[in-house]
Design a protein around this motif. Structure first.
Motif, mmCIF file in Angstrom:
data_model
loop_
_atom_site.group_PDB
_atom_site.id
_atom_site.type_symbol
_atom_site.label_atom_id
_atom_site.label_comp_id
_atom_site.label_asym_id
_atom_site.label_seq_id
_atom_site.Cartn_x
_atom_site.Cartn_y
_atom_site.Cartn_z
ATOM 1 N N LEU A 218 -9.962 -18.944 40.805
ATOM 2 C CA LEU A 218 -9.752 -18.064 39.651
ATOM 3 C C LEU A 218 -11.073 -17.569 39.093
ATOM 4 O O LEU A 218 -11.199 -16.400 38.685
ATOM 5 C CB LEU A 218 -8.937 -18.793 38.592
ATOM 6 N N TRP A 219 -12.094 -18.419 39.075
ATOM 7 C CA TRP A 219 -13.395 -17.978 38.583
ATOM 8 C C TRP A 219 -14.046 -16.959 39.528
ATOM 9 O O TRP A 219 -14.712 -16.033 39.072
ATOM 10 C CB TRP A 219 -14.326 -19.162 38.342
ATOM 11 N N LEU A 220 -13.822 -17.112 40.827
ATOM 12 C CA LEU A 220 -14.347 -16.096 41.742
ATOM 13 C C LEU A 220 -13.650 -14.759 41.505
ATOM 14 O O LEU A 220 -14.305 -13.700 41.517
ATOM 15 C CB LEU A 220 -14.164 -16.542 43.188
ATOM 16 N N ARG A 221 -12.358 -14.775 41.281
ATOM 17 C CA ARG A 221 -11.642 -13.540 40.966
ATOM 18 C C ARG A 221 -12.173 -12.916 39.674
ATOM 19 O O ARG A 221 -12.352 -11.693 39.589
ATOM 20 C CB ARG A 221 -10.144 -13.824 40.834
ATOM 21 N N ALA A 222 -12.441 -13.758 38.675
ATOM 22 C CA ALA A 222 -12.977 -13.245 37.410
ATOM 23 C C ALA A 222 -14.358 -12.627 37.615
ATOM 24 O O ALA A 222 -14.680 -11.579 37.031
ATOM 25 C CB ALA A 222 -13.043 -14.369 36.380
ATOM 26 N N ALA A 223 -15.187 -13.264 38.447
ATOM 27 C CA ALA A 223 -16.525 -12.733 38.718
ATOM 28 C C ALA A 223 -16.436 -11.365 39.382
ATOM 29 O O ALA A 223 -17.200 -10.442 39.036
ATOM 30 C CB ALA A 223 -17.303 -13.706 39.605
ATOM 31 N N CYS A 224 -15.516 -11.212 40.315
ATOM 32 C CA CYS A 224 -15.358 -9.919 40.995
ATOM 33 C C CYS A 224 -14.880 -8.842 40.024
ATOM 34 O O CYS A 224 -15.333 -7.697 40.075
ATOM 35 C CB CYS A 224 -14.390 -10.050 42.159
ATOM 36 N N GLN A 225 -13.972 -9.213 39.127
ATOM 37 C CA GLN A 225 -13.493 -8.258 38.127
ATOM 38 C C GLN A 225 -14.630 -7.848 37.197
ATOM 39 O O GLN A 225 -14.760 -6.675 36.826
ATOM 40 C CB GLN A 225 -12.360 -8.903 37.328
ATOM 41 N N ALA A 226 -15.464 -8.808 36.832
ATOM 42 C CA ALA A 226 -16.598 -8.503 35.958
ATOM 43 C C ALA A 226 -17.608 -7.598 36.655
ATOM 44 O O ALA A 226 -18.139 -6.654 36.049
ATOM 45 C CB ALA A 226 -17.266 -9.804 35.515
ATOM 46 N N GLU A 227 -17.894 -7.866 37.926
ATOM 47 C CA GLU A 227 -18.833 -7.024 38.682
ATOM 48 C C GLU A 227 -18.337 -5.590 38.755
ATOM 49 O O GLU A 227 -19.111 -4.640 38.629
ATOM 50 C CB GLU A 227 -19.019 -7.594 40.092
ATOM 51 N N GLN A 228 -17.046 -5.433 38.950
ATOM 52 C CA GLN A 228 -16.482 -4.085 39.017
ATOM 53 C C GLN A 228 -16.637 -3.364 37.684
ATOM 54 O O GLN A 228 -16.999 -2.179 37.642
ATOM 55 C CB GLN A 228 -15.002 -4.161 39.407
ATOM 56 N N ALA A 229 -16.358 -4.075 36.591
ATOM 57 C CA ALA A 229 -16.502 -3.456 35.269
ATOM 58 C C ALA A 229 -17.943 -3.067 34.998
ATOM 59 O O ALA A 229 -18.216 -1.977 34.460
ATOM 60 C CB ALA A 229 -15.995 -4.422 34.198
ATOM 61 N N LEU A 230 -18.890 -3.924 35.358
ATOM 62 C CA LEU A 230 -20.300 -3.611 35.157
ATOM 63 C C LEU A 230 -20.737 -2.426 36.020
ATOM 64 O O LEU A 230 -21.494 -1.550 35.577
ATOM 65 C CB LEU A 230 -21.155 -4.833 35.458
ATOM 66 N N ALA A 231 -20.249 -2.382 37.261
ATOM 67 C CA ALA A 231 -20.588 -1.273 38.157
ATOM 68 C C ALA A 231 -20.041 0.051 37.635
ATOM 69 O O ALA A 231 -20.632 1.123 37.878
ATOM 70 C CB ALA A 231 -20.052 -1.552 39.554
ATOM 71 N N ASN A 232 -18.935 -0.024 36.902
ATOM 72 C CA ASN A 232 -18.334 1.191 36.349
ATOM 73 C C ASN A 232 -18.953 1.590 35.014
ATOM 74 O O ASN A 232 -18.472 2.524 34.362
ATOM 75 C CB ASN A 232 -16.822 0.985 36.171
ATOM 76 N N GLY A 233 -20.010 0.878 34.600
ATOM 77 C CA GLY A 233 -20.715 1.240 33.374
ATOM 78 C C GLY A 233 -20.021 0.826 32.096
ATOM 79 O O GLY A 233 -20.092 1.530 31.085
ATOM 80 N N SER A 234 -19.354 -0.326 32.116
ATOM 81 C CA SER A 234 -18.641 -0.788 30.923
ATOM 82 C C SER A 234 -19.576 -0.878 29.723
ATOM 83 O O SER A 234 -20.747 -1.272 29.840
ATOM 84 C CB SER A 234 -18.032 -2.172 31.189
ATOM 85 N N GLY A 235 -19.050 -0.542 28.566
ATOM 86 C CA GLY A 235 -19.802 -0.668 27.326
ATOM 87 C C GLY A 235 -19.795 -2.082 26.770
ATOM 88 O O GLY A 235 -20.348 -2.322 25.693
ATOM 89 N N GLU A 236 -19.170 -3.000 27.491
ATOM 90 C CA GLU A 236 -19.115 -4.404 27.065
ATOM 91 C C GLU A 236 -19.922 -5.262 28.031
ATOM 92 O O GLU A 236 -19.439 -6.254 28.575
ATOM 93 C CB GLU A 236 -17.671 -4.890 27.024
ATOM 94 N N ALA A 237 -21.162 -4.890 28.242
ATOM 95 C CA ALA A 237 -21.993 -5.568 29.235
ATOM 96 C C ALA A 237 -22.134 -7.056 28.939
ATOM 97 O O ALA A 237 -22.091 -7.881 29.861
ATOM 98 C CB ALA A 237 -23.360 -4.903 29.317
ATOM 99 N N ASP A 238 -22.309 -7.413 27.671
ATOM 100 C CA ASP A 238 -22.482 -8.831 27.344
ATOM 101 C C ASP A 238 -21.257 -9.649 27.751
ATOM 102 O O ASP A 238 -21.393 -10.752 28.306
ATOM 103 C CB ASP A 238 -22.725 -9.001 25.841
ATOM 104 N N PHE A 239 -20.073 -9.119 27.475
ATOM 105 C CA PHE A 239 -18.846 -9.845 27.814
ATOM 106 C C PHE A 239 -18.765 -10.066 29.317
ATOM 107 O O PHE A 239 -18.519 -11.190 29.777
ATOM 108 C CB PHE A 239 -17.619 -9.071 27.322
ATOM 109 N N TYR A 240 -18.952 -9.013 30.097
ATOM 110 C CA TYR A 240 -18.786 -9.127 31.549
ATOM 111 C C TYR A 240 -19.922 -9.911 32.200
ATOM 112 O O TYR A 240 -19.700 -10.643 33.178
ATOM 113 C CB TYR A 240 -18.638 -7.747 32.171
ATOM 114 N N GLN A 241 -21.122 -9.800 31.669
ATOM 115 C CA GLN A 241 -22.210 -10.626 32.198
ATOM 116 C C GLN A 241 -21.944 -12.101 31.910
ATOM 117 O O GLN A 241 -22.227 -12.980 32.752
ATOM 118 C CB GLN A 241 -23.538 -10.185 31.595
ATOM 119 N N GLY A 242 -21.389 -12.376 30.728
ATOM 120 C CA GLY A 242 -21.025 -13.756 30.413
ATOM 121 C C GLY A 242 -19.970 -14.286 31.354
ATOM 122 O O GLY A 242 -20.017 -15.440 31.792
ATOM 123 N N LYS A 243 -19.017 -13.433 31.699
ATOM 124 C CA LYS A 243 -17.976 -13.842 32.636
ATOM 125 C C LYS A 243 -18.574 -14.113 34.019
ATOM 126 O O LYS A 243 -18.269 -15.131 34.671
ATOM 127 C CB LYS A 243 -16.916 -12.741 32.711
#
Length: 595
Positions: free
Chosen positions: A531-556
């Motif tokens: 589950l944590w690997l899935r969460a990491a992949c979801q976070a990487e995708q959000a960061l790659a798409n330029g999410s405005g919530e960088a802190d949240f996704y980097q924390g994930k």
């Protein structure tokens, strides 16, 4: 005292980004109208109730406790009013059948609300949780007359429910129970016997309490094959659902407990109490497993909720507490830095965060299977959900109750000496969460259930499906190899140790018992890693798409890295312990324990 705030952003991440519940609901019969916006609005209202109404009662419940006098139990100040408001707002019927007054929403939404209740006030949450379990069990196993007699008042919250299994002499060995059921000419039964450890068995929140009681009909076979299940109300219920005379049910005492003081744990005496058979005679344990399995998932959430509150309290303290100098300095203008800058404090905080957020992923993933079990369109889809849920339930209960206890201890440690003092709230969390690794079957019982009834019983088919799913995901996972590799290693270890145990258990009668707990932990750490690997992949995708919530996704992403590199390796230790066999436990003679 810690101040609970519902982690709405993380709940949304798991519900919408990781599990895509919006699309999931579109595939379920009767759930299509629940869109993400409506889901979020309901969760926000639940969060408001939990934070504003229940959290302030948490310490009151612990300090005041429940009081027993002359067979009556009074709950802590504020509990009765909060329960009445909770019921009036319709929360008890959120995912129940509209035919009996429920709202018919998916069970997974109820899971989210249950987490909020547990986090804010575990003791209070037991009252609606047990009522919900009783409602589900009656819904599934009763005839229509019993449903009409009991369900509307339970769903409305005028009555509450309990589960009565344990007796003083038998504990978890239910085959030894002695409570008797004598058939009556009108089709009812007279129930006589004593039950103990009955949570919410007597209280002042509702006008009636509906007990689901395991008992043995006169002349029934010995052992678990002779157990039947009965509906036994505290006050008799007439055929039209109205209340009659008092039934032969009394509370002999309540336990003085380590924690959960706000919920009474009762000794109940049944003296020729009028009861009604639920389901088939001599198959009561099968029917009760509807309640037991629902309760095991509830316990997993209770433990995860304590990990969340321990993390919230420890994080807030670590940001404010100044002690020694960090490297690099966080506050060079001050004589000391906030302790969050110290490496070992970060280890503790990240462990809590990994358990709280990973546990949320796991319990919501289980909830998704509960949705499918009840609302999937095809029988094949419902059968697949039942198979997966049966495998996941003991793992979730086991790993999260152990993790919740660890997170609570780490909360005390982050606070240092202040954590040992009542006013900061950490010691209450540690006391309240401790029961989760014991009740609804100790974690060794969960391990035995996982091994014998879920893995060995079907030849490893359900496990093979899960491991294949994990391996399929890793083939396309957008994650660094150093994160994928350790997960694959433990997936392979899980498969190999399962085969090893199956092969050798025939020649070693104690091997399964000696290995059950470690097998459960190996499974749990590996499943959380997936589950944590899935969460990491979801976070990487959000960061790659330029999410405005960088802190949240980097924390994930970084919490996933921490889990996979620092917590997942514990699974390897459990494999080593399993493969050491049973001789190192059983070769010592009983007399050699003497001091």
């Amino acid at each position: 005292m810690p101040s609970y705030q519902a982690p709405l952003r993380d709940i949304a991440f798991v519900a919408h980004e990781l599990l895509d519940l919006g699309s999931h609901y579109q595939q379920l019969a009767g759930c299509e109208a629940l869109d993400p916006a409506t889901f979020d609005a309901i969760v926000e209202e639940g969060a408001k109730f939990a934070a504003e109404q229940l959290a302030p009662l948490n310490a009151i419940g612990d300090q005041h406790g429940c009081r027993w006098q002359d067979g009556r139990v009074s709950t802590p100040p504020g509990f009765a009013a909060a329960f009445r408001q909770f019921a009036a707002n319709g929360w008890l019927g959120l995912d129940k059948d509209p035919q009996y007054g429920g709202q018919g929403l998916p069970p997974s939404l109820g899971f989210v609300i249950h987490e909020l209740l547990c986090s804010a006030n575990h003791a209070f949450s037991q009252f609606p949780n047990l009522t919900g379990g009783a409602t589900s069990t009656i819904s599934e196993h009763a005839d229509e007359a019993l449903r009409q007699r009991f369900l509307p008042a339970l769903i409305e919250g005028r009555w509450s429910g309990t589960m009565c299994l344990t007796e003083p002499h038998c504990g978890s060995d239910l085959g030894l129970l002695r409570t008797r059921a004598e058939p009556q000419a009108d089709g009812s039964y007279r129930i006589s016997g004593s039950k103990m450890f009955i949570s919410a068995g007597e209280h002042d929140l509702t006008e009636n309490i509906v007990h689901l009681v395991l008992a043995r009909i006169d002349g029934a076979p010995a052992g678990v094959k002779g157990i039947s299940l009965f509906v036994v109300p505290k006050i008799r219920v007439e055929a039209d659902g109205s209340l009659g005379a008092a039934n032969g049910v009394s509370c002999g005492s309540i336990e003085e407990k380590m924690g959960l003081h706000g919920n009474p744990t009762c000794v109940l005496n049944f003296d020729d109490a009028c009861g009604y058979l639920l389901g088939e005679a001599h198959r009561g344990l099968n029917a009760m497993f509807t309640f037991i399995n629902e309760s095991r998932l509830a316990v997993a959430q209770q433990a995860q909720a304590h990990a969340e509150t321990a993390f919230q309290g420890a994080l807030a303290y670590a940001r404010e507490r100044l002690q020694m100098r960090a490297t690099p300095r966080l506050r060079p203008e001050l004589p000391a830095d906030p302790i969050i800058g110290h490496a070992d404090v970060r280890r503790m905080l990240l462990t809590q965060k990994a358990y709280a957020e990973g546990g949320r992923m796991l319990t919501y993933a289980c909830a998704q299977q509960v949705d499918r079990l009840h609302h999937a369109v095809t029988p094949a889809a419902r059968a697949a959900a039942a198979r997966r849920l049966a495998l996941l339930t003991p793992i979730a209960k086991g790993i999260l109750s152990e993790a919740g206890n660890e997170a609570a201890q780490l909360g005390i440690q982050v606070f240092g000496g202040h954590g040992f003092i009542r006013e900061w709230g950490m010691e209450q969390i540690a006391r309240d969460v401790r029961i989760t690794s014991i009740y609804e079957g100790t974690n060794t019982i969960q391990g035995l259930d996982l091994l014998t009834r879920k893995v060995f019983a079907d030849g490893g088919e359900a496990l093979a499906e899960l491991l294949a799913e994990i391996e399929d995901f890793t083939r396309t996972a957008a994650a660094p190899a150093e994160l994928v590799r350790p997960l694959l290693e433990q997936v392979n270890a899980w498969r190999e140790v399962s085969a090893w145990l199956h092969e050798r258990s025939g020649s070693d009668a104690n091997l399964v018992g000696a290995s059950a707990f470690d097998y459960l932990m190996l499974a749990g750490y590996t499943l959380l890693g997936y589950l944590w690997l899935r969460a990491a992949c979801q976070a990487e995708q959000a960061l790659a798409n330029g999410s405005g919530e960088a802190d949240f996704y980097q924390g994930k992403r970084e919490t996933a890295r921490f889990y996979l590199q620092r917590l997942l390796p514990r699974a390897a230790l459990h494999r080593t312990l399993i493969e050491s066999g049973s001789a190192n436990l059983m070769s010592i003679a009983d007399s050699a324990f003497a001091r």
